[in-house]
Design a protein around this motif. Structure first.
Motif, PDB file in Angstrom:
ATOM      1  N   LEU A 171       0.736  -1.251  -0.058  1.00 52.25           N
ATOM      2  CA  LEU A 171       0.034  -0.257   0.116  1.00 52.25           C
ATOM      3  C   LEU A 171       0.919   1.234   0.062  1.00 52.25           C
ATOM      4  O   LEU A 171       0.361   2.514   0.183  1.00 52.25           O
ATOM      5  CB  LEU A 171      -0.938  -0.068   1.156  1.00 52.25           C
ATOM      6  CG  LEU A 171      -1.909  -1.127   1.385  1.00 52.25           C
ATOM      7  CD1 LEU A 171      -2.833  -0.861   2.270  1.00 52.25           C
ATOM      8  CD2 LEU A 171      -2.564  -1.521   0.105  1.00 52.25           C
ATOM      9  N   ASN A 176      -2.849   5.015  -2.396  1.00 54.84           N
ATOM     10  CA  ASN A 176      -3.239   3.838  -1.467  1.00 54.84           C
ATOM     11  C   ASN A 176      -3.048   4.485  -0.078  1.00 54.84           C
ATOM     12  O   ASN A 176      -3.865   4.004   0.913  1.00 54.84           O
ATOM     13  CB  ASN A 176      -2.437   2.715  -1.475  1.00 54.84           C
ATOM     14  CG  ASN A 176      -2.732   1.873  -2.731  1.00 54.84           C
ATOM     15  OD1 ASN A 176      -4.081   2.058  -3.279  1.00 54.84           O
ATOM     16  ND2 ASN A 176      -2.099   1.060  -3.639  1.00 54.84           N
ATOM     17  N   THR A 198     -12.239   1.816  -2.991  1.00 48.12           N
ATOM     18  CA  THR A 198     -11.116   1.617  -3.593  1.00 48.12           C
ATOM     19  C   THR A 198     -10.831   2.686  -4.650  1.00 48.12           C
ATOM     20  O   THR A 198     -11.638   3.294  -5.259  1.00 48.12           O
ATOM     21  CB  THR A 198     -11.167   0.225  -4.330  1.00 48.12           C
ATOM     22  OG1 THR A 198     -12.100  -0.011  -5.317  1.00 48.12           O
ATOM     23  CG2 THR A 198     -11.079  -0.771  -3.204  1.00 48.12           C
ATOM     24  N   GLY A 492      -6.810  -2.265  -1.264  1.00 46.31           N
ATOM     25  CA  GLY A 492      -6.136  -1.631   0.041  1.00 46.31           C
ATOM     26  C   GLY A 492      -6.396  -2.454   1.406  1.00 46.31           C
ATOM     27  O   GLY A 492      -6.139  -3.509   1.568  1.00 46.31           O
TER      28      GLY A 492
END
Length: 511
Positions: A171, A176, A198, A492
Motif C-alpha cells: 500500500l 493507497n 477503492t 487496500g
C-alpha cells in the motif's frame, strides 16, 4: 508495468518499487530526520527493550485505526524483520523506512497544498476531492485528530510518518496511503462506511491484471488445450483417439507448431474473458460487502464481514455469464482452428457460409451453462479453500503461490463436474464443417445422443488431458492475478478487514 491511470496522487503505479532491496536509490535520512525516526521507534517500543514485539505493534495499530488481524501483522513484521526472529529491531526499522522515505515525502507534499510543512483539514479535503472522494470538513478533521499527536490541529511530516510506517508495503503508494488514512479514520470511529472504497483506477487495474494472467497461463498450456479439443470432437464421428494418439496425429500434421494451432484465437479470447471474469466478480463482491456495511450502519446490528458460499457462487456465476456473452464467437473460431481450420479468416467464412452469423453462437446455451456453472463453482470452491487455509494456518492469509495451488485444486473438482457440458459445447460448435456432419438439434439432444451411442462414461473420456490443462492453467491465472493485485495494492485495507476470519483482538501464533 504501467496501468490505466484514473484519478490518482501517484506519479507512477510502481512507487513502491522504485527502491531496490540492496538500498540503491533509497533516500538518505538527514541527521534530524534520522533522530525523528528513532523517536518514532522509541515511542512504539513501550518496554524499551530495543525491539518492537507483536503486542507493541498491535497497540500502535489500534491507536491509528489500522487492522490488527493475523494477516496484517504477518505482512507488517515480514517487511521489516530481516533476520526472521519475529520482532523488529532499530536497524531493521531504519533500513526499511529509508527505502520508503521518498514515498513518504512525495505523499506528504501532495497533501500539503500550501507547502507550509503541515497538513490541515482544508488541504486534506482538497486532496481527497482529486481522488473523487467526497468528504465533509468533519471527516477531514477526524483524520487530522487521529494523527495529531501534539494536538496543534494539523499534521506534521513526523506525525504522518508514524502512520505510513505501519502500512503494508503493497500500500506504499500516495493514492493507497490516502485511502488507508480515510479507511482508518472511519474505522476508529466505528463507522466503517468506507470499508469497500477503492481508488477509481483499481477496476481498470483488475481488468489489466486479469487479462495478463489469462494470456500467460493459456500460452503455457496451449498444447493440452488443442489435444483436449481434438479428443472431444473426434469421438463424435467414430474416429476416437487416445490422448497419445491425438498428440501424435497433431504432431504429424505440422510439428511442434501444430500443438499451438488456434492459440492466437485463444489468447485473443482469454485476455478479455479472464479480465471480465475477475473484474465482474470483484465488483459484485465489493457491492455485497458494501451492502453489509450499509445494513450494519442502518440497523446498528453487527454484520458478518464474510460472504456466504452462496454469495460467492452467485458472483462467480454472473462473472462467467458476462465473460461468455462477450467472448463466445472467439471461442467458436478457436475450436474450428483446433480441429483443422487453415486460418481464422477461413474459419469465420466457413461458419458464416454454413450457418450464417448465428453460427458463431452454435452451442451458446451449452457454453453459457458451462461457463456460468464452472465459474460459480470455481470461485465458491476457491473461497472455501482460502477459508480452510486460514483455519489451518492460524488466520494467516495465503500468498499468491498458495492461492494458485488452491485455485488449481478447486479447478480439478469443478472440471470433473462440468465436463459433460464442455463436450456438448465443443460438438455443437464444430458440427457442419467437413468431417463433422450435423447430428444435434440442441444441447439436450446432443447430450442424449452421446449417452445413447457412446455411454455416459464417454463424457469423461480423455478427462486426464483436461485436468492436465485446466489445473496448471487456473493455478497460473490465479497466481499471476494475485501477484499483480498484491504488487499494485488493489483492495487496500479491505482485504484485511473483510477477509480475515479471526478476531482482531486475537494474537498471532508468534506473539
Amino acid at each position: 508495468m504501467s496501468t490505466f491511470r484514473g484519478p490518482s496522487l501517484d506519479d507512477t503505479v510502481n512507487d513502491n518499487n522504485e527502491d531496490t532491496d540492496d538500498g540503491t536509490n533509497r533516500a538518505t535520512l538527514s541527521d534530524a530526520a534520522q533522530s525523528t525516526v528513532h523517536d518514532i521507534f522509541t515511542s512504539l517500543d513501550k518496554n524499551h527493550d530495543g525491539k518492537l514485539q507483536v503486542p507493541e505493534i498491535k497497540g500502535a495499530l489500534a491507536e491509528l485505526g489500522l487492522p490488527r488481524s493475523r494477516a496484517y501483522l504477518h505482512d507488517i513484521i515480514k517487511q521489516y524483520d530481516a533476520d526472521g526472529d519475529g520482532s523488529i529491531d532499530w536497524q531493521e526499522f531504519r533500513r526499511y523506512v529509508e527505502k520508503k522515505e521518498k514515498i513518504v515525502q512525495r505523499t506528504f507534499s501532495k497533501l500539503d497544498v500550501d507547502n507550509s510543512g503541515y497538513i490541515d483539514a482544508d488541504e486534506l479535503t482538497k486532496a481527497l476531492r482529486k481522488l473523487w472522494m467526497s468528504v465533509s470538513a468533519e471527516d477531514s478533521q477526524h483524520m487530522i485528530d487521529m494523527l495529531d499527536v501534539n494536538h496543534d490541529n494539523r499534521i506534521s511530516i513526523d506525525e504522518f510518518r508514524r502512520f505510513v510506517y505501519l502500512l503494508p508495503e503493497s500500500l506504499m503508494t500516495p493514492t493507497n496511503i490516502v485511502y488507508a488514512l480515510v479507511d482508518s479514520s472511519d474505522w476508529i470511529q466505528g463507522v466503517e462506511l468506507r470499508l469497500c472504497m477503492t481508488p477509481p483506477k483499481q477496476p481498470f487495474q483488475r481488468l489489466i491484471a486479469g487479462g495478463v494472467a489469462g494470456m500467460v497461463s493459456r500460452a503455457s498450456v496451449a498444447p493440452f488445450e488443442r489435444m483436449r479439443t481434438m479428443y472431444m470432437v473426434r469421438q463424435a464421428d467414430g474416429r476416437s483417439l487416445s490422448m497419445g494418439g491425438c498428440a501424435q496425429k497433431i504432431y504429424k500434421e505440422g510439428g511442434m507448431s501444430a500443438l499451438f494451432k488456434g492459440n492466437f484465437a485463444t489468447m485473443v479470447k482469454v485476455a478479455p474473458q479472464t479480465a471480465i471474469q475477475f473484474a465482474v466478480y470483484d465488483t459484485i463482491t465489493d457491492a455485497m460487502y458494501s451492502s453489509l456495511s450499509r445494513v450494519e450502519q442502518a440497523s446498528g446490528i453487527p454484520q458478518s464481514r464474510q460472504l456466504s458460499k452462496w454469495q460467492h457462487l452467485l458472483a462467480g456465476c454472473a462473472a462467467g455469464a458476462a465473460a461468455t456473452v462477450v467472448t463466445y464467437p472467439l471461442e467458436t473460431l478457436r475450436t474450428h482452428m483446433a480441429v483443422g481450420g487453415q486460418s481464422y479468416r477461413q474459419c469465420l467464412s466457413d461458419v458464416v457460409k454454413a450457418h450464417g452469423h448465428r453460427g458463431l453462437y452454435n452451442g451458446f446455451l451449452s457454453g453459457l451453462m458451462s461457463s456460468t456453472v464452472s465459474n460459480g463453482l470455481g470461485f465458491a470452491s476457491y473461497e472455501t479453500g482460502l477459508s480452510m487455509f486460514r483455519q489451518l494456518n492460524e488466520g494467516v492469509t495465503p500468498g499468491p503461490a498458495e492461492r494458485g495451488i488452491i485455485a488449481g485444486g478447486a479447478a480439478v473438482t469443478v472440471m470433473a463436474a462440468i465436463q459433460p457440458l464442455e463436450v456438448c459445447c465443443r460438438r455443437m460448435q464444430v458440427q457442419g464443417r467437413e468431417g463433422f456432419p450435423v447430428k444435434y438439434n440442441s444441447v439436450w439432444h446432443c447430450a442424449y445422443q452421446v449417452v445413447k451411442e457412446e455411454g455416459i462414461a464417454s463424457f469423461w473420456h480423455g478427462s486426464m488431458c483436461s485436468f492436465m490443462k485446466v489445473a496448471p492453467s487456473i493455478a497460473a491465472v490465479r497466481f499471476v492475478y494475485e501477484l499483480l493485485v498484491q504488487e499494485w495494492g488493489i483492495n487496500g485495507l479491505r482485504r484485511y478487514r473483510a477477509n480475515d476470519t479471526e478476531s482482531q483482538a486475537s494474537d498471532p501464533p508468534w506473539a
